[in-house]
Design a protein around this motif. Sequence first.
Motif, mmCIF file in Angstrom:
data_model
loop_
_atom_site.group_PDB
_atom_site.id
_atom_site.type_symbol
_atom_site.label_atom_id
_atom_site.label_comp_id
_atom_site.label_asym_id
_atom_site.label_seq_id
_atom_site.Cartn_x
_atom_site.Cartn_y
_atom_site.Cartn_z
ATOM 1 N N PRO A 249 -6.510 0.594 -3.697
ATOM 2 C CA PRO A 249 -7.901 1.196 -2.871
ATOM 3 C C PRO A 249 -7.545 2.922 -2.793
ATOM 4 O O PRO A 249 -8.684 3.565 -2.612
ATOM 5 C CB PRO A 249 -7.940 0.532 -1.755
ATOM 6 C CG PRO A 249 -6.421 -0.140 -1.401
ATOM 7 C CD PRO A 249 -5.673 -0.276 -2.885
ATOM 8 N N ASP A 250 -6.563 3.301 -2.751
ATOM 9 C CA ASP A 250 -6.431 4.421 -2.158
ATOM 10 C C ASP A 250 -5.192 5.193 -2.651
ATOM 11 O O ASP A 250 -4.329 5.731 -2.141
ATOM 12 C CB ASP A 250 -6.266 4.656 -0.461
ATOM 13 C CG ASP A 250 -6.248 5.960 0.010
ATOM 14 O OD1 ASP A 250 -6.621 6.721 -0.573
ATOM 15 O OD2 ASP A 250 -5.883 6.139 1.204
ATOM 16 N N LEU A 251 -5.192 5.598 -4.030
ATOM 17 C CA LEU A 251 -3.861 5.907 -4.785
ATOM 18 C C LEU A 251 -3.857 7.651 -4.683
ATOM 19 O O LEU A 251 -4.355 8.232 -5.599
ATOM 20 C CB LEU A 251 -3.848 5.502 -6.080
ATOM 21 C CG LEU A 251 -2.659 5.628 -6.777
ATOM 22 C CD1 LEU A 251 -1.463 4.709 -6.024
ATOM 23 C CD2 LEU A 251 -2.512 5.144 -8.157
ATOM 24 N N THR A 252 -3.428 8.085 -3.554
ATOM 25 C CA THR A 252 -3.186 9.469 -3.321
ATOM 26 C C THR A 252 -1.776 9.694 -3.117
ATOM 27 O O THR A 252 -0.843 8.970 -2.719
ATOM 28 C CB THR A 252 -3.755 9.847 -2.208
ATOM 29 O OG1 THR A 252 -3.768 9.129 -0.986
ATOM 30 C CG2 THR A 252 -5.544 9.903 -2.345
ATOM 31 N N ARG A 253 -1.393 10.894 -3.240
ATOM 32 C CA ARG A 253 -0.055 11.367 -2.685
ATOM 33 C C ARG A 253 0.250 10.907 -1.411
ATOM 34 O O ARG A 253 -0.592 10.968 -0.305
ATOM 35 C CB ARG A 253 0.562 12.846 -3.011
ATOM 36 C CG ARG A 253 0.346 13.119 -4.327
ATOM 37 C CD ARG A 253 0.881 14.587 -4.439
ATOM 38 N NE ARG A 253 0.697 15.292 -5.628
ATOM 39 C CZ ARG A 253 2.113 14.879 -6.612
ATOM 40 N NH1 ARG A 253 3.010 14.298 -5.895
ATOM 41 N NH2 ARG A 253 1.612 15.303 -7.835
ATOM 42 N N ARG B 148 1.991 3.922 -3.203
ATOM 43 C CA ARG B 148 1.567 5.199 -3.178
ATOM 44 C C ARG B 148 2.853 6.257 -3.142
ATOM 45 O O ARG B 148 2.720 7.290 -3.934
ATOM 46 C CB ARG B 148 0.856 5.676 -1.602
ATOM 47 C CG ARG B 148 -0.684 5.171 -1.772
ATOM 48 C CD ARG B 148 -1.201 5.614 -0.285
ATOM 49 N NE ARG B 148 -1.360 6.905 0.107
ATOM 50 C CZ ARG B 148 -1.654 7.446 1.297
ATOM 51 N NH1 ARG B 148 -1.808 6.625 2.086
ATOM 52 N NH2 ARG B 148 -1.762 8.657 1.583
ATOM 53 N N ASP C 267 1.044 -1.043 -0.101
ATOM 54 C CA ASP C 267 0.222 0.016 0.069
ATOM 55 C C ASP C 267 0.984 1.221 -0.147
ATOM 56 O O ASP C 267 0.819 1.980 -0.908
ATOM 57 C CB ASP C 267 -0.949 -0.071 1.223
ATOM 58 C CG ASP C 267 -1.881 1.081 1.234
ATOM 59 O OD1 ASP C 267 -1.709 1.943 0.344
ATOM 60 O OD2 ASP C 267 -2.638 1.017 2.229
#
Lengths: 449, 156
Positions: free
Chosen positions: B120-124, B106, B102
Amino acid sequence: MSDETKSTETVDLWIAGTEESQFAPTDEGAQEISAEESESRLDAQFGRVVEDDYLFDEVVDDGERMIVNMGPQHPSTHGVLRLQLELEGEIIRRSKPIIGYLHTGMEKTAEGLTFSQGTTNVTRMDYLAPLHGELAYCLAVEELMGVEVPPRADAIRILMTELNRVSSHLVALATNGMDIGAVSMMIYGFRERELILDFLEKTTGLRMNHNYIRPGGVAADLHPGWKDDIAVILEEMPIRFAQYDDLLRNNPIWLSRTKGVGVITPEEAIGYAITGPALRATGVDWDLRKAFPYSGIENYEFDVPLGSKGDVYDRYRVRVDEMHESLKIVEQVMDAMPKGDYRVDDRKVTPPPRARIDESMEALIHHFKLFTEGFKVPEGETYVAVESPRGELGCYLVSDGGAMPYRMHTRAPSFANLQALPITMADSLMADTVATIASMDPVMGDVDR
Amino acid sequence: MRIVEKLVAEFEQVTLEDSHGQDVARVENADWLGFASSAKAAGFEVCVDVTVVDRMRSRPERYEVVANLLSMQHRARLRMITTAPRQEPVVASLVPLWPGADFAEREAYDMFGVVFEGHPDLTRILMPDDWEGHPLRKDFGVGSVPVQFKASHQVN
């Protein structure tokens, strides 16, 4: 009159909030937790990805939830870690760590430094275990170059890194104690750490950020009289460790704050790539010093302490036992310290001795070239990992044949361990948060790099 | 036959290289997730690290995505490398197999702009959300950034 003229003078003083800044304020919008999230994000935030071993059986006051922000400026977050927690009464339901407040682009910096300058950079990543960062980097450089360091350099490296492990674990113990309320533990831990830092300073010249381990060996030989200093450490430390045990091991407050708190199962630890004491506390027998030995550590005898429950108490016990094991290694290294040179006899990476520079023009040129241009490393890529006090510290090094790394990536153990915070904190009490964070022992310099 | 050789033999497109005594599997972009799940089934239970190398000038396929796998039961490591194209670099995410990928993915997205499909949560993660560009790309220059508290030095 003169007062009046004075008062009309304008002072261009910027006061926060009075005028609009020309720069957009930094904002972590998408990285933050929000009330409405997609199902896959919720799984991660509720900590139920690998297994959902927590139960919603606590009594909750009228289902009211609120999101609380903790950090980045919070004394128990070990620097600038920011956590967002969704609370139901006193119970944490979901959480998310937000990091990056200490990011200084060290991997980018490494691309602009020569291979010999690179150690100054990596030593500042994990500032509580700087020698491990240097060791991983230097092993990677040496692997690309095919350089074999002499046995004395290997032994010195093991000696220094194991001492560094003790000093790092002492800080972990000290801060863990302080966060739970055992403030005297904090004082004791930092006091004993100075004993080791004094030794490191005598040899390397610095208490921290040593830049001591260099490609091809170490920067200097051990200081005269080092055996006496080690003897003092070996004599003093076990006495102090016994005092810590007196203070904590049977302390009912300590036990009730640590036992059964922040539990990680072995499956979760493996799934989330947790390494180091946090992994061994779950009972998984995995230590890189045994599995993939480096720098001749396989020649020394030591045990790998294991826990069984994976809670804060087990992590504390594993760290204490590891300090004993590290001292065992230090004693063996001291007795078996080989004679010889402390750096490789390869003029390509090793600068000429200081005395030669005064008498030989060629030596001066050689020294100058080595520290301005640096040495070239053959094209290739490698990944080398060492067991740092926090877990697997890896260095992925890519060279394009030049004097600077094409890419230098550090696999930071704190970075990987930190992503497991939601699974350890879900459905636990708010008051246990600080105990859990402290027991994972994150170093934010290592996390953000 | 070693476990890694057995694993690679299942895939026609995958080549096994030796890089300083370490096993490196070169995988096609389309096979990335399929090879990864076979590797997990073969005993590589830990995904230690995911990172990217930007080969801006030397390769037409600009980005190299590197994943370091670890097998505790076999005491083995395997590095799998795939490429992602210059325009729209996309590669399948390993998070469904190893949740521990994870943060690493990222970070790779943040630093290189490589999109991990299925994350699921591809943010900076390290840079601020409003940051423009991806700093570890080779065409991102090292320079200075204006500081927010710039006006304060004007105090006489």
